[in-house]
Design a protein around this motif. Structure first.
Motif, PDB file in Angstrom:
ATOM      1  N   MET B 108     -10.647  -4.292   9.328  1.00  0.00           N
ATOM      2  CA  MET B 108      -9.405  -4.828   8.800  1.00  0.00           C
ATOM      3  C   MET B 108      -8.342  -3.748   8.654  1.00  0.00           C
ATOM      4  O   MET B 108      -7.161  -3.992   8.864  1.00  0.00           O
ATOM      5  N   PHE B 109      -8.784  -2.565   8.331  1.00  0.00           N
ATOM      6  CA  PHE B 109      -7.864  -1.439   8.211  1.00  0.00           C
ATOM      7  C   PHE B 109      -7.101  -1.237   9.518  1.00  0.00           C
ATOM      8  O   PHE B 109      -5.860  -1.215   9.549  1.00  0.00           O
ATOM      9  N   ALA B 114      -2.326  -2.013  12.944  1.00  0.00           N
ATOM     10  CA  ALA B 114      -1.733  -2.416  14.223  1.00  0.00           C
ATOM     11  C   ALA B 114      -0.724  -3.536  14.004  1.00  0.00           C
ATOM     12  O   ALA B 114       0.377  -3.531  14.573  1.00  0.00           O
ATOM     13  N   ALA B 115      -1.115  -4.494  13.150  1.00  0.00           N
ATOM     14  CA  ALA B 115      -0.218  -5.622  12.898  1.00  0.00           C
ATOM     15  C   ALA B 115       1.078  -5.137  12.248  1.00  0.00           C
ATOM     16  O   ALA B 115       2.171  -5.584  12.605  1.00  0.00           O
ATOM     17  N   ALA B 116       0.943  -4.203  11.317  1.00  0.00           N
ATOM     18  CA  ALA B 116       2.143  -3.700  10.650  1.00  0.00           C
ATOM     19  C   ALA B 116       3.039  -2.955  11.620  1.00  0.00           C
ATOM     20  O   ALA B 116       4.269  -3.101  11.588  1.00  0.00           O
ATOM     21  N   ALA B 117       2.401  -2.178  12.527  1.00  0.00           N
ATOM     22  CA  ALA B 117       3.205  -1.432  13.499  1.00  0.00           C
ATOM     23  C   ALA B 117       3.946  -2.390  14.423  1.00  0.00           C
ATOM     24  O   ALA B 117       5.139  -2.227  14.705  1.00  0.00           O
ATOM     25  N   ARG B 141       5.314   1.933   6.064  1.00  0.00           N
ATOM     26  CA  ARG B 141       4.349   2.614   5.206  1.00  0.00           C
ATOM     27  C   ARG B 141       2.936   2.148   5.540  1.00  0.00           C
ATOM     28  O   ARG B 141       2.016   2.947   5.675  1.00  0.00           O
ATOM     29  N   ILE B 142       2.766   0.832   5.695  1.00  0.00           N
ATOM     30  CA  ILE B 142       1.425   0.299   5.999  1.00  0.00           C
ATOM     31  C   ILE B 142       0.961   0.820   7.363  1.00  0.00           C
ATOM     32  O   ILE B 142      -0.198   1.194   7.538  1.00  0.00           O
ATOM     33  N   ALA B 143       1.907   0.836   8.304  1.00  0.00           N
ATOM     34  CA  ALA B 143       1.525   1.235   9.658  1.00  0.00           C
ATOM     35  C   ALA B 143       1.075   2.699   9.698  1.00  0.00           C
ATOM     36  O   ALA B 143       0.234   3.063  10.507  1.00  0.00           O
TER      37      ALA B 143
END
Lengths: 174, 449
Positions: B108-109, B114-117, B141-143
């Motif tokens: 999930m990490f 990847a989804a955030a990017a 930040r998440i990416a």
């Protein structure tokens, strides 16, 4: 109905590839044919009655040999000729204009090609292809329109001349 | 001679005697000194020897101490090595434990990063960001995070994606700060159509994602496209057609580089303006002719209905007047007089018509002139810059083509107008030339009966 929609779609895609000049060609063609059909209709259904009327009036006259009679005969012929030759000049002009409109399409299409060249360079010939099709299709359309008019307008011309000659022949000096 | 030798010997012995007494003094001192020194050095040596002997005992003690220390450290090393090995094993065990505990969360990490990017790329460039600014930072930040994202972070990601999705299906209106082309800023109402276009009352807007600014386009696209935008903007309810840009700005950017019709027109330069003058002059002459010939035709028709009273305001009336003035003369003379009168009338009817025809013929020729000028300039450019860059040549070529097009555009209506005016004047002339005599003859016949 569906057939008509399909037909209209194909016409639209043709105009889309050929550019807006095709509308001008279509307008000239339409005008030319409306005028020509009107002339053919006039020659075949209106004119014969008019001609018979003139001939009858002439034959009813007692005096057909004096100077006055000559002038009156000339006037009647002239009036009939005027009606016969009405709009023939416009039709001929339209026939002559069609290739010129096609040429206009060529030039505007080439302007499009050079605009693409000025912006994108010559690297991609596909970009230029749309301009080239806009240059060639109106030329072709103008030619076809003119050719479709040339034959019938010259037929019309000949018919009018013949009708005029026949009218003159049918008004003899007794 | 003996006396001389004795003297010399005496002198020599005397001088030798003097020097012998002087050196005998200093040598004695030296001897004495050396003796003294020998005694003191012996004393020093003794002292140093004693020192060395005492130091030797100390060093031995130090050596013993260092040896003991070495032994201690070796023992510590052995103990620590053992401890390290033990820790390694524990670490491996703990890692396995961690893996087991993380389970699918590890995947999930990666997925969330990847989804955030992805979302960052899509959302920061989307025009929805003009309405909801500042969504990009959290995603960024998440990416770029190194640890497993926290629950609020994941919610942020989900929320951002959901907002984008929902807003992409909406047409909404909001106020935004617009950075104008001259750098000034103004707050205006803006309409957003999905993720496709931003509109204002002046037409299409552009969202600059690098600066996060809403900007007007450098140049609005052609009028028929931009007018749909302003129409749509002023719409309160119902439906209206609108040109949307499915490429989200790329097509509009290309449109701004397209030339408008007026720009094309001005590319024709002086030749183009000359052609326009021709067109305007031709149209004015044609208009004047149409009005004059129309009025003349109407008056002639009115005269035809009333042949008895010649009215001098029209050509047919003037011809009738000639007949009325010369009722007594014979037919041949009358015809001659009529012909003369017709000759006088003809120029009034067909004046200016050949001028239109000439303009229609000159216009394409002027276009050709423009073409040639353009080609000359093109070849001049080639001489200066070579053929390497087609963009440099294209400018002059467009002058060449635009003037040709203008010449044709000017010639076509002039030809058509000429044919209409010419056929009208021809019919009037026919009436005067061929029919007036007949009309007069008809009156004469009627009067003679």
């Amino acid at each position: 109905m569906l057939f008509l929609i399909e037909l209209w779609e194909s016409v639209r895609s043709f105009i889309a590839t050929g550019g807006d000049v095709l509308y001008v060609v279509a307008f000239a063609l339409l005008l030319m044919w409306v005028l020509m059909v009107e002339r053919f209709w006039f020659l075949s259904s209106v004119y014969p009655k008019m001609r018979d009327d003139i001939v009858n009036r002439w034959n009813a006259r007692e005096d057909t040999t004096s100077w006055y009679a000559h002038r009156i005969r000339d006037t009647w012929i002239s009036e009939a000729t005027e009606l016969l030759e009405q709009r023939l000049l416009t039709i001929k002009t339209l026939v002559a204009m069609c290739p010129l409109i096609g040429l206009l399409g060529t030039v505007t299409g080439m302007i499009g090609v050079f605009e693409v060249m000025a912006q994108q360079g010559t690297g991609n010939p596909r970009l230029m292809a749309s301009g080239i099709s806009m240059a060639t299709i109106p030329t072709m359309a103008g030619m076809v329109a003119a050719l479709s008019g040339v034959f019938f307008s010259s037929r019309l011309d000949a018919k009018v001349k013949l009708a005029k000659a026949k009218l003159i022949d049918s008004l003899p000096h007794h | 001679m003996k006396k001389v030798i004795n003297f010399v010997l005496l002198a020599a012995s005397m001088s030798a005697g003097i020097s012998a007494t002087a050196s005998a003094n200093s040598l004695d001192d030296l001897l004495k000194q050396v003796k003294n020194d020998r005694i003191s050095e012996a004393k020093l040596d003794k002292k140093r020897e004693a020192e060395f002997l005492s130091a030797r005992a100390d060093k031995q003690a130090l050596l013993n101490k260092a040896k003991k220390e070495l032994a201690d450290q070796n023992a510590r090393n052995a103990r620590l090595t053992k401890e390290y090995a033990a820790n390694e094993i524990t670490l491996a065990q703990k890692e396995v434990e961690l893996d087991n505990a993380t389970g699918t969360l590890g995947e999930m990490f990666g997925v969330s990063r990847a989804a955030a990017a992805n979302a960052y790329g899509a959302i920061s460039t989307s025009i929805v960001s003009a309405e909801f600014p500042g969504r990009g930072e959290a995603l960024n930040r998440i990416a770029n995070a190194k640890e497993i994202p926290s629950l609020p972070d994941l919610e942020e990601l989900w929320f951002a994606l959901q907002t984008e999705m929902t807003q992409s299906g909406k047409v909404s209106q909001f106020t935004a700060e617009i950075t104008n082309l001259d750098g000034s800023k103004s707050t205006e109402t803006v309409t957003r159509v999905g993720t496709f276009n931003l509109l204002s009352k002046d037409g299409f807007l552009n969202f600059n994602d690098e600066l996060g600014q809403v900007q007007p386009l450098a140049k609005q696209p052609a009028g028929y496209i931009s007018s749909t935008a302003s129409n749509f903007f002023s719409l309160n309810s119902g439906y209206a057609p609108l040109y949307v840009d499915p490429s989200r700005g790329a097509i509009l950017a290309l449109e701004t580089r397209k030339k408008t019709l007026s720009e094309f027109y001005h590319e024709g330069k002086q030749v183009g303006y000359g052609i326009t003058v021709l067109l305007i002059l031709g149209c004015l002459i044609a208009l004047e002719r149409m009005i004059v010939l129309g009025a003349m035709g109407a008056k002639i028709r009115a005269q035809e209905k009333n042949m008895e009273q010649p009215n001098e305001n029209n050509p047919l009336g003037r011809l009738l007047k000639v007949y009325h003035d010369n009722k007594a003369v014979d037919a041949e003379t009358l015809e001659l007089k009529l012909d003369e009168a017709i000759l006088r009338e003809t120029p009034k009817v067909d004046r200016g018509i050949n001028l239109i025809k000439m303009f229609a013929a000159i216009a394409p020729l002027m276009g050709l002139l423009g073409t040639v000028i353009g080609m000359i300039m093109t070849f001049q450019t080639i001489t200066l810059f070579g053929t390497g860059d087609p963009k440099i040549m294209a400018g002059n070529i467009s002058l060449a083509l635009v003037t040709t097009a203008l010449g044709l555009i000017c010639a076509l209506p002039l030809i058509l107008i000429h044919s209409i005016v010419a056929s009208r004047s021809k019919s009037l002339l026919q009436k005067l030339d061929e029919q007036s005599a007949g009309l007069i003859a008809a009156i004469a016949e009627k009067e003679s009966k």
